[in-house]
Design a protein around this motif. Sequence first.
Motif, PDB file in Angstrom:
ATOM      1  N   SER A  54      60.284  37.059  -0.558  1.00  0.00           N
ATOM      2  CA  SER A  54      59.131  35.641  -0.436  1.00  0.00           C
ATOM      3  C   SER A  54      58.434  35.282  -1.580  1.00  0.00           C
ATOM      4  O   SER A  54      57.783  35.559  -1.311  1.00  0.00           O
ATOM      5  CB  SER A  54      59.189  35.486   0.835  1.00  0.00           C
ATOM      6  OG  SER A  54      58.490  36.218   1.238  1.00  0.00           O
ATOM      7  N   ASP A  61      60.759  41.861   4.238  1.00  0.00           N
ATOM      8  CA  ASP A  61      61.010  42.560   5.179  1.00  0.00           C
ATOM      9  C   ASP A  61      62.444  43.016   5.459  1.00  0.00           C
ATOM     10  O   ASP A  61      63.407  42.676   4.635  1.00  0.00           O
ATOM     11  CB  ASP A  61      60.761  41.584   6.602  1.00  0.00           C
ATOM     12  CG  ASP A  61      61.408  39.292   6.055  1.00  0.00           C
ATOM     13  OD1 ASP A  61      62.126  39.901   5.226  1.00  0.00           O
ATOM     14  OD2 ASP A  61      60.471  38.918   7.236  1.00  0.00           O
ATOM     15  N   GLY A  62      62.659  43.168   6.707  1.00  0.00           N
ATOM     16  CA  GLY A  62      63.442  43.451   7.006  1.00  0.00           C
ATOM     17  C   GLY A  62      65.279  42.864   6.974  1.00  0.00           C
ATOM     18  O   GLY A  62      66.050  42.660   6.923  1.00  0.00           O
ATOM     19  N   LYS A  63      64.463  41.025   7.622  1.00  0.00           N
ATOM     20  CA  LYS A  63      65.366  40.574   7.193  1.00  0.00           C
ATOM     21  C   LYS A  63      66.157  40.434   6.278  1.00  0.00           C
ATOM     22  O   LYS A  63      67.409  39.880   5.832  1.00  0.00           O
ATOM     23  CB  LYS A  63      64.872  39.072   8.030  1.00  0.00           C
ATOM     24  CG  LYS A  63      65.434  38.086   8.305  1.00  0.00           C
ATOM     25  CD  LYS A  63      65.082  36.959   8.902  1.00  0.00           C
ATOM     26  CE  LYS A  63      66.419  35.802   8.811  1.00  0.00           C
ATOM     27  NZ  LYS A  63      65.850  34.385   9.150  1.00  0.00           N
ATOM     28  N   GLY A  64      65.113  39.955   4.703  1.00  0.00           N
ATOM     29  CA  GLY A  64      65.481  39.910   3.880  1.00  0.00           C
ATOM     30  C   GLY A  64      66.045  40.520   3.104  1.00  0.00           C
ATOM     31  O   GLY A  64      66.858  40.690   2.180  1.00  0.00           O
ATOM     32  N   ALA A  66      68.301  42.910   4.153  1.00  0.00           N
ATOM     33  CA  ALA A  66      69.553  43.230   5.568  1.00  0.00           C
ATOM     34  C   ALA A  66      70.404  41.985   4.483  1.00  0.00           C
ATOM     35  O   ALA A  66      71.353  41.919   4.083  1.00  0.00           O
ATOM     36  CB  ALA A  66      69.629  42.197   6.566  1.00  0.00           C
ATOM     37  N   LYS A  67      70.282  40.588   4.295  1.00  0.00           N
ATOM     38  CA  LYS A  67      70.483  39.651   3.464  1.00  0.00           C
ATOM     39  C   LYS A  67      70.557  40.183   1.806  1.00  0.00           C
ATOM     40  O   LYS A  67      71.357  40.676   1.130  1.00  0.00           O
ATOM     41  CB  LYS A  67      69.413  38.681   3.806  1.00  0.00           C
ATOM     42  CG  LYS A  67      70.084  37.278   1.918  1.00  0.00           C
ATOM     43  CD  LYS A  67      69.874  36.442   2.323  1.00  0.00           C
ATOM     44  CE  LYS A  67      69.996  35.156   1.515  1.00  0.00           C
ATOM     45  NZ  LYS A  67      71.278  34.660   1.711  1.00  0.00           N
ATOM     46  N   LYS A  70      73.300  42.638   2.270  1.00  0.00           N
ATOM     47  CA  LYS A  70      75.139  41.898   2.316  1.00  0.00           C
ATOM     48  C   LYS A  70      75.568  41.275   1.035  1.00  0.00           C
ATOM     49  O   LYS A  70      76.969  40.773   0.665  1.00  0.00           O
ATOM     50  CB  LYS A  70      74.718  40.680   3.729  1.00  0.00           C
ATOM     51  CG  LYS A  70      76.075  40.255   3.984  1.00  0.00           C
ATOM     52  CD  LYS A  70      75.815  39.678   5.538  1.00  0.00           C
ATOM     53  CE  LYS A  70      76.868  38.315   5.071  1.00  0.00           C
ATOM     54  NZ  LYS A  70      76.966  37.388   6.012  1.00  0.00           N
ATOM     55  N   PRO A  81      75.661  46.744   9.091  1.00  0.00           N
ATOM     56  CA  PRO A  81      74.370  45.762   9.073  1.00  0.00           C
ATOM     57  C   PRO A  81      73.296  46.908  10.246  1.00  0.00           C
ATOM     58  O   PRO A  81      72.151  47.154  10.220  1.00  0.00           O
ATOM     59  CB  PRO A  81      74.739  44.775  10.124  1.00  0.00           C
ATOM     60  CG  PRO A  81      76.570  43.921   9.576  1.00  0.00           C
ATOM     61  CD  PRO A  81      76.977  45.585   9.543  1.00  0.00           C
ATOM     62  N   ASP A  85      69.754  48.349   9.262  1.00  0.00           N
ATOM     63  CA  ASP A  85      68.173  48.056  10.027  1.00  0.00           C
ATOM     64  C   ASP A  85      67.893  50.080  10.042  1.00  0.00           C
ATOM     65  O   ASP A  85      67.006  49.909  10.512  1.00  0.00           O
ATOM     66  CB  ASP A  85      69.240  47.773  11.352  1.00  0.00           C
ATOM     67  CG  ASP A  85      69.043  46.071  11.276  1.00  0.00           C
ATOM     68  OD1 ASP A  85      68.108  45.650  10.472  1.00  0.00           O
ATOM     69  OD2 ASP A  85      69.462  45.769  12.539  1.00  0.00           O
ATOM     70  N   ARG A  96      55.867  47.014   8.521  1.00  0.00           N
ATOM     71  CA  ARG A  96      57.279  46.429   7.727  1.00  0.00           C
ATOM     72  C   ARG A  96      57.674  45.266   7.483  1.00  0.00           C
ATOM     73  O   ARG A  96      58.792  44.782   6.563  1.00  0.00           O
ATOM     74  CB  ARG A  96      55.807  44.825   9.119  1.00  0.00           C
ATOM     75  CG  ARG A  96      55.661  45.200   9.631  1.00  0.00           C
ATOM     76  CD  ARG A  96      55.017  44.042  11.031  1.00  0.00           C
ATOM     77  NE  ARG A  96      55.982  44.232  12.187  1.00  0.00           N
ATOM     78  CZ  ARG A  96      56.753  42.751  12.834  1.00  0.00           C
ATOM     79  NH1 ARG A  96      56.154  41.701  12.762  1.00  0.00           N
ATOM     80  NH2 ARG A  96      57.622  43.236  13.955  1.00  0.00           N
ATOM     81  N   ARG A  97      56.867  45.733   5.430  1.00  0.00           N
ATOM     82  CA  ARG A  97      57.867  44.975   4.463  1.00  0.00           C
ATOM     83  C   ARG A  97      57.573  46.745   3.584  1.00  0.00           C
ATOM     84  O   ARG A  97      56.447  46.949   3.148  1.00  0.00           O
ATOM     85  CB  ARG A  97      56.248  44.222   3.876  1.00  0.00           C
ATOM     86  CG  ARG A  97      56.537  43.138   4.623  1.00  0.00           C
ATOM     87  CD  ARG A  97      55.466  41.709   4.793  1.00  0.00           C
ATOM     88  NE  ARG A  97      56.520  40.681   2.785  1.00  0.00           N
ATOM     89  CZ  ARG A  97      56.979  40.303   3.745  1.00  0.00           C
ATOM     90  NH1 ARG A  97      57.530  40.268   4.568  1.00  0.00           N
ATOM     91  NH2 ARG A  97      57.636  39.447   2.596  1.00  0.00           N
TER      92      ARG A  97
END
Length: 161
Positions: A54, A61-64, A66-67, A70, A81, A85, A96-97
């Motif tokens: 970002s 981060d974890g959400k990024g 995962a994206k 995917k 998925p 994680d 966290r990063r």
Amino acid sequence: EKTFTDGAGPRRGMTRGLLGDDLPGLPPLTRSRPSSPSSQVDPRVSSIFQTFCSGAASDIDGKGFAKFCKDSGLVDRQFTPADVDIVFAEVMGQSRRMATAQFEEALKKIAGKKKTDVRSVESSILGCNGPSISATVVDYVRLHDDFIDRPTAQGVSRSMA
């Protein structure tokens, strides 16, 4: 069995010291593996990873992550998925990063989960052109869009009367 002393007293059964230099003729033990060119990540894969980071940050981060997995086509029946994680948590621990160094380790873990080598994981990532953005296209709403297109609100109320 030979007895050796290391300053703390005699110990039985010890065949090598910490550095492997107790016994002549034995190669010294090393704690780090020699780096091989195959352990380095392709620079194109690293640049794709950077596109998912970002802003000006060079971590994700974890959400990024995962994206990233995917959109890169890594998520399938073998690598779900939930596995994404798990890999992120195993690599990062309490942090966290994820930076590039941890990303290289994550690629190795992904290859292990998918039961393949790192090069095939990298080739899957190279098929990705960056983050995919999907959004819905708004439908035409007559009363709203006509109201916005006209210069004054009076035009709408006059047309409705």
